[in-house]
Scaffold this motif. Structure first.
Motif, PDB file in Angstrom:
ATOM      1  N   SER A 180       7.822   3.716   2.601  1.00 48.59           N
ATOM      2  CA  SER A 180       8.038   4.730   3.184  1.00 48.59           C
ATOM      3  C   SER A 180       9.541   4.620   4.146  1.00 48.59           C
ATOM      4  CB  SER A 180       7.109   5.245   4.213  1.00 48.59           C
ATOM      5  OG  SER A 180       7.096   6.401   4.884  1.00 48.59           O
ATOM      6  N   VAL A 227       3.955  10.714  -4.457  1.00 48.69           N
ATOM      7  CA  VAL A 227       5.195  10.617  -3.657  1.00 48.69           C
ATOM      8  C   VAL A 227       5.394  11.783  -2.956  1.00 48.69           C
ATOM      9  CG1 VAL A 227       7.778  10.325  -3.814  1.00 48.69           C
ATOM     10  CG2 VAL A 227       6.240   8.969  -5.395  1.00 48.69           C
ATOM     11  N   HIS A 248       8.107   9.094   0.923  1.00 51.59           N
ATOM     12  CA  HIS A 248       6.917   8.390   1.272  1.00 51.59           C
ATOM     13  C   HIS A 248       6.414   8.197  -0.082  1.00 51.59           C
ATOM     14  CE1 HIS A 248       3.598   6.595   3.364  1.00 51.59           C
ATOM     15  NE2 HIS A 248       2.783   7.585   2.603  1.00 51.59           N
ATOM     16  N   ILE A 249       5.897   6.902  -0.345  1.00 50.33           N
ATOM     17  CA  ILE A 249       5.027   6.582  -1.726  1.00 50.33           C
ATOM     18  C   ILE A 249       3.831   6.025  -1.047  1.00 50.33           C
ATOM     19  CG2 ILE A 249       5.107   5.559  -3.741  1.00 50.33           C
ATOM     20  CD1 ILE A 249       8.124   4.826  -3.854  1.00 50.33           C
ATOM     21  N   ASP A 250       2.563   6.684  -1.518  1.00 53.84           N
ATOM     22  CA  ASP A 250       1.459   6.305  -1.167  1.00 53.84           C
ATOM     23  C   ASP A 250       0.647   5.858  -2.325  1.00 53.84           C
ATOM     24  OD1 ASP A 250      -1.472   6.261  -0.809  1.00 53.84           O
ATOM     25  OD2 ASP A 250      -1.553   7.939   0.382  1.00 53.84           O
ATOM     26  N   LEU A 251       0.676   4.386  -2.692  1.00 52.95           N
ATOM     27  CA  LEU A 251       0.103   3.848  -3.942  1.00 52.95           C
ATOM     28  C   LEU A 251      -1.221   4.054  -4.092  1.00 52.95           C
ATOM     29  CD1 LEU A 251       0.291   2.184  -6.420  1.00 52.95           C
ATOM     30  CD2 LEU A 251       0.103   0.027  -4.851  1.00 52.95           C
ATOM     31  N   GLU A 252      -2.115   3.964  -3.001  1.00 48.79           N
ATOM     32  CA  GLU A 252      -3.591   4.330  -3.067  1.00 48.79           C
ATOM     33  C   GLU A 252      -3.798   5.480  -3.761  1.00 48.79           C
ATOM     34  OE1 GLU A 252      -7.560   2.886  -0.881  1.00 48.79           O
ATOM     35  OE2 GLU A 252      -5.671   2.916   0.156  1.00 48.79           O
ATOM     36  N   ASN A 253      -3.245   6.737  -3.490  1.00 53.28           N
ATOM     37  CA  ASN A 253      -3.676   8.024  -3.764  1.00 53.28           C
ATOM     38  C   ASN A 253      -2.385   8.523  -4.941  1.00 53.28           C
ATOM     39  OD1 ASN A 253      -5.742   8.697  -1.947  1.00 53.28           O
ATOM     40  ND2 ASN A 253      -4.104   8.252  -0.169  1.00 53.28           N
ATOM     41  N   GLN A 254      -1.653   7.386  -5.076  1.00 50.42           N
ATOM     42  CA  GLN A 254      -0.712   7.875  -6.190  1.00 50.42           C
ATOM     43  C   GLN A 254       0.369   8.947  -6.343  1.00 50.42           C
ATOM     44  OE1 GLN A 254      -3.782   5.438  -9.257  1.00 50.42           O
ATOM     45  NE2 GLN A 254      -2.410   7.048 -10.102  1.00 50.42           N
ATOM     46  N   ARG A 301       0.898  -1.235   0.034  1.00 45.68           N
ATOM     47  CA  ARG A 301       0.043   0.064  -0.082  1.00 45.68           C
ATOM     48  C   ARG A 301       0.980   1.101  -0.010  1.00 45.68           C
ATOM     49  NH1 ARG A 301      -4.817  -2.239   0.352  1.00 45.68           N
ATOM     50  NH2 ARG A 301      -5.730  -0.339   0.167  1.00 45.68           N
ATOM     51  N   GLU A 302       2.149   1.307   0.542  1.00 40.81           N
ATOM     52  CA  GLU A 302       3.031   2.390   0.496  1.00 40.81           C
ATOM     53  C   GLU A 302       4.425   1.835   0.702  1.00 40.81           C
ATOM     54  OE1 GLU A 302       1.631   4.662   4.071  1.00 40.81           O
ATOM     55  OE2 GLU A 302       2.735   3.193   5.381  1.00 40.81           O
TER      56      GLU A 302
END
Length: 199
Positions: free
Chosen positions: A8, A141, A133-139, A5-6
């Motif tokens: 970080s 970085v 931080h990479i947030d995949l759900e919200n696409q 999901r992320e």
């Protein structure tokens, strides 16, 4: 495959362009029959330099790698993705990737994030001292300095990564539908389940 999901934490500010799969994992490591331990061979040639980033205590356990254009070019060896995973890397950020490497990375649960060079340059700068931080759900970085870099990803790949579904997992998720079909086929097409009749 682990759900992602992320990602970080610290990111290795590698930045090199045209890094091929032989640099990621040299050919002599392809003889192994297991994925375990391939992280030892990851970037083996570069790690001969005692000051390399991959063995630096500062970046130990970093889940993110920042690379340059055309990352993962060269041969199609899936071992490159396995080696990165065994090294602890779950996401790679670069301006572009080899299509085959990107596919292998996805199938093994590694997120490949494509960002423009200006964003890569900024992330390289931040990564030297601070986490990313990479947030995949919200696409997106982000950094603690209010940097925000949105990225695109194929909807199917995003779904699979978020749910931890590889090809086996996708098939198993359809188990009920497959069983229903097989039972119906057995009833309506009985000759298929009786084998081949020979004269």
């Amino acid at each position: 495959m682990q759900a992602l999901r992320e990602a970080s934490g610290r990111a290795i500010p590698f930045g090199a362009k045209n890094v091929d799969t032989d640099v990621i994992i040299p050919a002599h490591w392809l003889k192994t029959i297991t994925r375990d331990g391939l992280g030892q061979g990851a970037f083996e040639t570069l790690r001969k330099d005692p000051d390399n980033l991959f063995d630096s205590a500062e970046f130990s356990g970093a889940p993110i790698l920042i690379a340059g254009d055309n990352f993962g070019c060269g041969s199609s060896r899936e071992h490159a993705a396995w080696a990165l995973l065994d090294l602890g890397i779950t996401a790679v950020i670069a301006p572009s990737f080899s299509d085959i490497f990107s596919g292998n990375a996805f199938k093994n649960g590694i997120l490949t994030v494509v960002l423009p060079q200006a964003a890569i340059d900024r992330l390289m700068e931040v990564a030297r001292t601070d986490p990313i931080h990479i947030d995949l759900e919200n696409q997106i970085v982000t950094t603690q300095f209010q940097d925000r870099f949105p990225f695109e990803i194929d909807a199917f790949r995003k779904h699979c990564l978020l749910e931890g579904l590889d090809e086996v997992g996708l098939t198993m998720a359809r188990d009920a539908a497959i069983s229903t079909y097989e039972n119906k086929a057995r009833d309506t097409l009985p000759w298929l389940s009786k084998g081949v009749v020979t004269a």
